[in-house]
Design a protein around this motif. Sequence first.
Motif, mmCIF file in Angstrom:
data_model
loop_
_atom_site.group_PDB
_atom_site.id
_atom_site.type_symbol
_atom_site.label_atom_id
_atom_site.label_comp_id
_atom_site.label_asym_id
_atom_site.label_seq_id
_atom_site.Cartn_x
_atom_site.Cartn_y
_atom_site.Cartn_z
ATOM 1 N N GLY A 82 0.991 -0.954 0.126
ATOM 2 C CA GLY A 82 -0.146 0.214 0.284
ATOM 3 C C GLY A 82 0.833 0.992 0.134
ATOM 4 N N GLN A 83 2.232 0.969 0.177
ATOM 5 C CA GLN A 83 3.276 1.732 -0.607
ATOM 6 C C GLN A 83 3.000 2.909 -2.269
ATOM 7 O OE1 GLN A 83 4.825 3.533 1.975
ATOM 8 N NE2 GLN A 83 4.487 1.949 3.273
ATOM 9 N N SER A 84 2.861 4.342 -1.134
ATOM 10 C CA SER A 84 2.983 5.248 -3.058
ATOM 11 C C SER A 84 3.745 6.405 -3.085
ATOM 12 C CB SER A 84 2.255 6.650 -2.263
ATOM 13 O OG SER A 84 0.791 6.601 -2.076
ATOM 14 N N LEU A 85 4.385 5.212 -4.357
ATOM 15 C CA LEU A 85 5.504 5.482 -5.838
ATOM 16 C C LEU A 85 6.231 7.108 -5.516
ATOM 17 C CD1 LEU A 85 8.386 3.974 -7.114
ATOM 18 C CD2 LEU A 85 6.913 3.945 -9.323
ATOM 19 N N GLN A 86 7.332 7.531 -4.955
ATOM 20 C CA GLN A 86 8.042 8.497 -4.849
ATOM 21 C C GLN A 86 9.401 9.022 -5.943
ATOM 22 O OE1 GLN A 86 9.577 9.707 -1.206
ATOM 23 N NE2 GLN A 86 7.693 9.347 -0.479
ATOM 24 N N HIS A 131 11.742 6.497 -3.888
ATOM 25 C CA HIS A 131 11.792 4.618 -4.536
ATOM 26 C C HIS A 131 12.411 4.475 -5.629
ATOM 27 C CE1 HIS A 131 7.669 4.919 -1.814
ATOM 28 N NE2 HIS A 131 8.806 4.021 -1.768
ATOM 29 N N VAL A 132 12.806 4.813 -6.993
ATOM 30 C CA VAL A 132 12.887 5.232 -8.127
ATOM 31 C C VAL A 132 14.603 5.918 -7.678
ATOM 32 C CG1 VAL A 132 13.252 5.571 -10.710
ATOM 33 C CG2 VAL A 132 11.047 6.188 -9.198
ATOM 34 N N PRO A 169 11.506 10.413 6.346
ATOM 35 C CA PRO A 169 10.829 9.697 5.580
ATOM 36 C C PRO A 169 11.551 9.440 3.714
ATOM 37 C CG PRO A 169 9.282 11.197 6.321
ATOM 38 C CD PRO A 169 10.643 11.598 6.764
ATOM 39 N N ALA A 170 12.191 10.530 3.753
ATOM 40 C CA ALA A 170 13.151 10.184 2.553
ATOM 41 C C ALA A 170 14.202 9.147 2.458
ATOM 42 C CB ALA A 170 13.126 11.444 2.097
ATOM 43 N N LEU A 171 15.011 9.059 3.446
ATOM 44 C CA LEU A 171 16.070 8.384 3.807
ATOM 45 C C LEU A 171 15.443 6.597 4.656
ATOM 46 C CD1 LEU A 171 17.793 10.424 5.887
ATOM 47 C CD2 LEU A 171 18.316 9.319 3.153
ATOM 48 N N LEU A 173 13.864 1.322 2.569
ATOM 49 C CA LEU A 173 13.476 -0.064 3.032
ATOM 50 C C LEU A 173 12.873 -0.577 1.263
ATOM 51 C CD1 LEU A 173 10.372 1.325 4.552
ATOM 52 C CD2 LEU A 173 12.151 -0.294 5.320
ATOM 53 N N THR A 174 13.040 0.536 0.470
ATOM 54 C CA THR A 174 13.146 0.354 -0.653
ATOM 55 C C THR A 174 14.433 -1.009 -1.258
ATOM 56 O OG1 THR A 174 12.332 2.044 -1.617
ATOM 57 C CG2 THR A 174 13.720 0.724 -3.078
ATOM 58 N N MET A 175 15.309 -0.015 -0.922
ATOM 59 C CA MET A 175 17.213 -0.950 -0.775
ATOM 60 C C MET A 175 17.152 -2.054 -0.006
ATOM 61 S SD MET A 175 19.218 0.647 -2.685
ATOM 62 C CE MET A 175 20.951 -0.324 -2.149
ATOM 63 N N LEU A 176 16.850 -1.900 0.785
ATOM 64 C CA LEU A 176 16.526 -3.172 1.775
ATOM 65 C C LEU A 176 15.831 -4.977 0.635
ATOM 66 C CD1 LEU A 176 16.451 -5.394 4.846
ATOM 67 C CD2 LEU A 176 14.043 -3.948 5.455
#
Length: 804
Positions: A695-699, A702-703, A767-769, A774-777
């Motif tokens: 349910g996360q929103s792409l920002q 993340h890219v 939040p940005a970090l 989390l994406t890297m994890l």
Amino acid sequence: MSFQRRLALAWAFVVCLLLGHNAWLWLGQRVAPDTDILALLPAEQRDPVLQQSFTHMVDSAQQRVVVLVGATQWDEAQRAAQAFRAALAPHAGVLKPDAASDEAQASWLASLQPHATLLMGAEQERALRREAPRAWVDAAMGRLYSAFSGPKLGAFRDDPFGLFAGWAQERAGETPVRPRDGELFVAGAGREYVLLTYTLAQPAFSLAAQQAAVPLLDVATVAAQRTVPAADIVKAGVVLHAAAAGAQASREIHTIGVGSLLGIVLLTWLTFRSVKPVALTVLAIGIGFLGALSLCWLLFGRIHLLTLVFGASLIGVAQDYGIYFLCHRLGADPALDSPRLLRRLLPGLGLTLLAAVIGYMGLALTPFPGLRHMAVFSGLGLVFAWLTVVCWFPALVHGHTLRAGPLARGYRGIIKHWPRVGASLLPLLTVALLGVLAVLGASRLQVNDDIRSLQSSPPELVRDQIKLGKLLDAPSPVQYYLVRGATAEQVLQREEALKRRLDALVASRDIAGYQALSNWVPSRQTQTARLKLVEDKLLAAGGPLDTLARELGEDAGWYADTAAHLRSTAAPMELAAFLRTPAAEPWRHLWIGDVADAGGQQVASIVALRGLRYAALPALARAADGLDGVQWVDKVGGISELLGRYRAYMGWVVLGAYALVFAVLLPRYRGRTWRVLAPTAAASLLSLALLGFAGQSLQLFHVLALMLLLGVGVDYGIFLQEQGRDGREGEEGEEGEEGNAAPWLAVGLSAASTILSFGLLGLSGTPALRAFGLTMLAGITLVWLLAPCFTVAKEETDASPVLA
């Protein structure tokens, strides 16, 4: 002296220079990391005046600290405010109190008296054009004899028709704050508040100001609540948010950096059962960090605290090169000398560095100075760590230095049981299932580029800021109108044209009101028109003033003297002169003054809005349509739009980076190049799917993490493909089983360390970090699981050397 020894000594000289420069920075210069969050935002390069206006609005507020001291009873609020004020009184060199209210009000009224006849409210000006003369005579009689006729400023002859009083009341309506018993008073939520304002002596974003001011404000709060236990203290100021961000970043540096380092030390010890590999790994990481810090300071002249937080995650990447060498050294024949082993490993090591730097440099393509600093810091750190491994490790690690620890012995056997991608049914079904999951997850992925979703201030500070904003009806510093013109007179005329449109939005309650310097200093055109209006409608013979004199029983001399007196208080107003008066103090931030842009020299001002509804933003933007020199500025919307634009742009950059890395790897791996990149590409798609399922929103962040995932994840594909690339292990004398397991062990240790560092980054309060981490994890975990599936055995390579 051997070449390797000369290389090691040359690198030792460079490291000594780094140590000396860092010592000079921290101990000699006593530099401090930058905590200004605005430094991370993109500058408006296409319109420098627009950027200057935003900086102007922010700078006008960032040095101020606003405090509301409230209680249910006014006398209790006063006592608590006195205690708060007394606690800060000895520290005026840190927090300077602003002027007292009664004196300030008397001063600004006196400074405006010579122009009183020209100052009238908008409603009164309309009434002058519409109302019959008799209405003005009755209004004057009511002001003279009624106790409920409204405020009276000065003698009756100074303002018989209440024009100046009406204007003053209209100006007072721009804020709910009122003078009361020598204090500034505002009420709300069942409490009565004393307003206290202070000015910081030092910049709000300096660590010195934060360390000095915030504890003093806490002490004053305790003093006020000790005096009145039920007192409500509401504090707001940029320095409070900057201090909170600095404290949070400091905590995260320790959590992420120390946590990652301890994890790497433990993993290395369990793998090699020796202190030396641990020390060498820490040494390479430390030199990478110090080298990045020195060069970034030389390049940018400063270092942001969040860059150091992000740089702490460098630990999870910089150790890859050392681990790769150490794992091969562990599995190689002890008789094989380390410089010769390094020469064999150097092509793979070089490609891993190049791919990682390509990944980090993708971050440098964004317009965000903070991200560019992070990218350069991390890229340089990797280069310094890599050079440390190449220059020192062969000279310090020999054939009998390392012994396999329990982790190495237990982990190496797992590779034998790992599934491989091939032509059999089960792997193909697995790939198809993962593809379906990726499509389903990606279809649920929403997009959210709103910069407000990146808000990271503590909840109590945000609550206080919102509460204070509502009580004071404060204007927004990020949504306003920028007005430009060739002269100050033209700017004031354009403000007045804009205000006529805004009046309709006030009537529809889309905004509560607006603040503009033309409210205080009408344009010369308006002043001339108003004076003519007063002459024609009020002062002319037989007009309301003449009629009023007769009904009051006064003679013609009184009429003539009063008319002359009113004309004498119609001196033309000059903006420059007004800005020097005490009355201008709260409004000086609305005047930018002379500016230079592509069109030449101009003058600019700001029209600020109070109580705007976010649903009304489109209507507010339309209000500027067709007005020359008037521009609607929505910094929140602008940055959010920029985030969205660069999210899409960076998506294409990621694809371009894959193509670039593929081209770099193709000469070495030829037909198996796709196997090097496939694990990272698949992990990226599956990470996006996981974001959708969660349910996360792409920002944008993340890219950006996917960009970095390419730079880090491709290392694992290179490590594993290098092992069986041309079957030369036997030529170098490596032991069969241990030699074949060395890349697998290196991938496992590298992945575990990177997961640990970026996993801890996912715990960041920023939040940005957190989104990045989390994406890297998820991505690194998936790359680690998928990379062995794309390796090929030596016999497969021999059977199909190009298409394997």
